[in-house]
Design an enzyme around this catalytic site. Structure first.
Site, mmCIF file in Angstrom:
data_model
loop_
_atom_site.group_PDB
_atom_site.id
_atom_site.type_symbol
_atom_site.label_atom_id
_atom_site.label_comp_id
_atom_site.label_asym_id
_atom_site.label_seq_id
_atom_site.Cartn_x
_atom_site.Cartn_y
_atom_site.Cartn_z
ATOM 1 C CG HIS A 117 -1.827 1.151 1.338
ATOM 2 N ND1 HIS A 117 -3.114 1.135 0.865
ATOM 3 C CD2 HIS A 117 -1.635 2.390 1.847
ATOM 4 C CE1 HIS A 117 -3.682 2.323 1.085
ATOM 5 N NE2 HIS A 117 -2.790 3.101 1.681
ATOM 6 C CD GLU A 118 1.538 3.473 3.711
ATOM 7 O OE1 GLU A 118 1.669 4.565 3.118
ATOM 8 O OE2 GLU A 118 0.517 3.184 4.376
ATOM 9 C CG HIS A 173 0.207 6.277 -0.459
ATOM 10 N ND1 HIS A 173 -0.782 7.085 -0.955
ATOM 11 C CD2 HIS A 173 -0.369 5.518 0.514
ATOM 12 C CE1 HIS A 173 -1.924 6.833 -0.298
ATOM 13 N NE2 HIS A 173 -1.707 5.872 0.581
ATOM 14 C CD GLU A 194 -5.688 5.445 0.681
ATOM 15 O OE1 GLU A 194 -4.765 6.271 0.842
ATOM 16 O OE2 GLU A 194 -5.762 4.391 1.334
HETATM 17 ZN ZN ZN Z 1 -3.099 5.176 2.021
#
Ligand code: ZN
Length: 507
Positions: free
Chosen positions: A266-267, A270, A305
């Site tokens: 997830h990171e 980003h 996101e």
């Molecule tokens: Zn996030």
């Protein structure tokens, strides 16, 4: 002054704002990864001072005259040129901050300190009444704040616009209506199935092995460790100090493997966005959230996101990914995963299990947690929901959507830190990210049929290249819906997201 000279003069001012905000971000990163607990109070002051300095620089008369000069000189350029957008966005931010008095900013900051302490106590005692008076003040100050910023239809519009410009209470209401109607039957189908085996996820997974696999995963997805690093934290996050230093963090749970693995993926999503911003935008308005006073290259919280969810869920939480890469994970954990097949692993990490806690929610039930919070924020802002009735409203929504009885406030209304920090209006961006990620992915798969073969072969650079050229490189030049219209032909639309979830969880 020539166009070029006027832009340079304005950019010098904004570069200084961006530098100060990046310095504040370094302090934030440090406070969440390295700083001893004793530093918290003075660190809070340091970050507040830097943020105030950035605002002062932005509102200084020198910035105003440079801005006026640039507005005159660049008038003839195309409306969506990077130069015009820099000027327009700077003007928008200056006007925004002029409308918010310094006294209100101070009042909100002072409330934040006491409200957080009250929330920590309330949560540990599972007693909403301890936090309730502070939340009531937070709502009241948020309404004053919304009135300063300005709104026409609903006060929540002003709050949401800080995180997700263009989104409103009304647009969210219709998005959520469509999502709820689409999600419920998928959830019904998923819930009617027997649970897959998942015992092996809870075995003993030493941190070193998790970190080694996490780093190899990050590199596999294209995260550049020459311009990034992976550290440990309590609440994982990504932060960039320009595109050339983009940091990610994760949390290791020795007895639950998926937490750090999917958290890292997830990171990384980003991080890829920030590392992919056009170098020409470094230290400019197009890599600075001048309204939120935060140095960031992504165009909105929801857009950001969308990239993290895309990599986490569409790529790493996929059957294709684990059928290809599970043997690599097994090499890191031969004893723990020796008796598990790739398919068993995939089924375990995509099992659907409605629960009370947002951050532990599976992919299919996550949005219900978000819609519930957004609906509540909206009703708090227009006064339809008195703060005292919040737990009741919360518990009723969890019962309606997930068919669960909330046992106490700690597992219900008190679980998230957001409202205690004075933030109202950011929750919808998580669901917007899910919807946008699926919309982008659907378009890419349709327009580039070769992409799926590359992904199946474990090659992710083609996908990264598409995302870089279509989304990341633009930084904050285009608004989220503008970007979506350019790349997918339509504004934010939940149909591709629902189709994706149906295929994955109800096929
Ligand atoms: Zn996030």
């Amino acid at each position: 002054m020539t166009q070029q000279a006027s832009l340079v003069a304005l950019q010098e001012r904004i570069a200084a704002v961006n530098d100060v905000l990046n310095a504040a971000s370094v302090l934030t990163w440090d406070s969440r990864t390295m700083m001893p607990a004793g530093g918290a109070e003075t660190r809070g002051h340091q970050i507040a001072t830097l943020t105030r300095l950035a605002r002062d620089l932005l509102l200084a008369s020198e910035t105003e005259s440079a801005l006026e000069e640039a507005e005159r000189a660049l008038e003839g350029l195309a409306e969506d040129s990077a130069e015009r957008r820099m000027v327009q966005q700077t003007r928008h931010a200056v006007d925004h901050h002029k409308r918010v008095p310094a006294s209100l900013i101070q009042e909100r900051a002072a409330l934040r300190t006491v409200a957080q302490a009250a929330w920590i106590e309330a949560r540990s005692k599972s007693d909403f009444s301890i936090f309730s008076p502070y939340l009531a003040k937070t709502v009241a100050l948020s309404r004053t704040y919304a009135d300063c910023i300005g709104w026409s239809e609903h006060p929540y519009d002003a709050m949401v616009s800080i995180y997700e410009p263009g989104e409103t209470a009304a647009s969210l209401k219709s998005l959520f209506k469509e999502l709820r109607a689409g999600l419920l039957p998928i959830l019904d189908t998923a819930r009617s199935r027997p649970q897959p085996r998942s015992d092996f996820l809870f075995r003993d997974y030493p941190e070193e092995g998790q970190r080694a696999f996490g780093l190899s995963l990050a590199e596999k997805l294209g995260y550049d460790l020459q311009r990034g690093r992976l550290d440990t934290t309590v609440h994982p996050f990504e932060v960039s100090f320009t595109r050339n230093d983009v940091r990610i963090t994760t949390r290791y749970n020795q007895n639950y493997l998926p937490a750090s693995m999917f958290g890292t993926a997830h990171e990384v999503g980003h991080g890829l966005y920030e590392q992919g911003v056009d170098p020409a935008y470094t230290r400019t308005t197009l890599a600075t959230d001048l309204v939120g006073l935060y140095a960031v290259g992504g165009t909105s919280f929801g857009a950001h996101e969308s990239q993290s969810r895309l990599w986490e869920n569409h790529i790493v939480r996929s059957r294709t990914f684990w059928h290809r890469h599970f043997p690599e994970l097994q090499k890191h954990f031969p004893d723990q995963l020796g008796d598990v097949s790739a398919e068993e692993f995939y089924l375990a990490v995509t099992r659907v299990e409605p629960g009370f806690i947002r951050v532990e929610a599976d992919e299919l039930t996550y949005d219900f947690h978000i819609m519930l919070r957004s609906d509540i924020e909206c009703a708090l802002m227009d006064g339809k929901l008195p703060v005292a009735e919040l737990p009741e409203a919360w518990n009723a929504a969890i019962r309606r959507d997930l068919d669960l009885i909330v046992p106490n406030d700690a597992k219900g209304v008190l679980q998230d830190v957001h409202w205690s920090t004075g933030y109202i209006g950011s929750f919808p961006t998580y669901t917007i990210g899910n919807v946008m990620g699926a919309q982008v992915m659907e378009t890419l798969r349709r327009q580039k049929p070769s992409l799926d073969a590359a992904i199946e072969a474990g090659q992710y650079s083609a996908l990264a290249e598409e995302l870089r050229s279509r989304i990341w490189r633009h930084g904050r030049r285009f608004m989220r819906d503008e970007l979506l219209e350019r790349e997918t032909g339509r504004r934010l639309n939940p149909a591709p997201y629902l189709a994706y979830l149906r295929g994955k969880y109800a096929a």
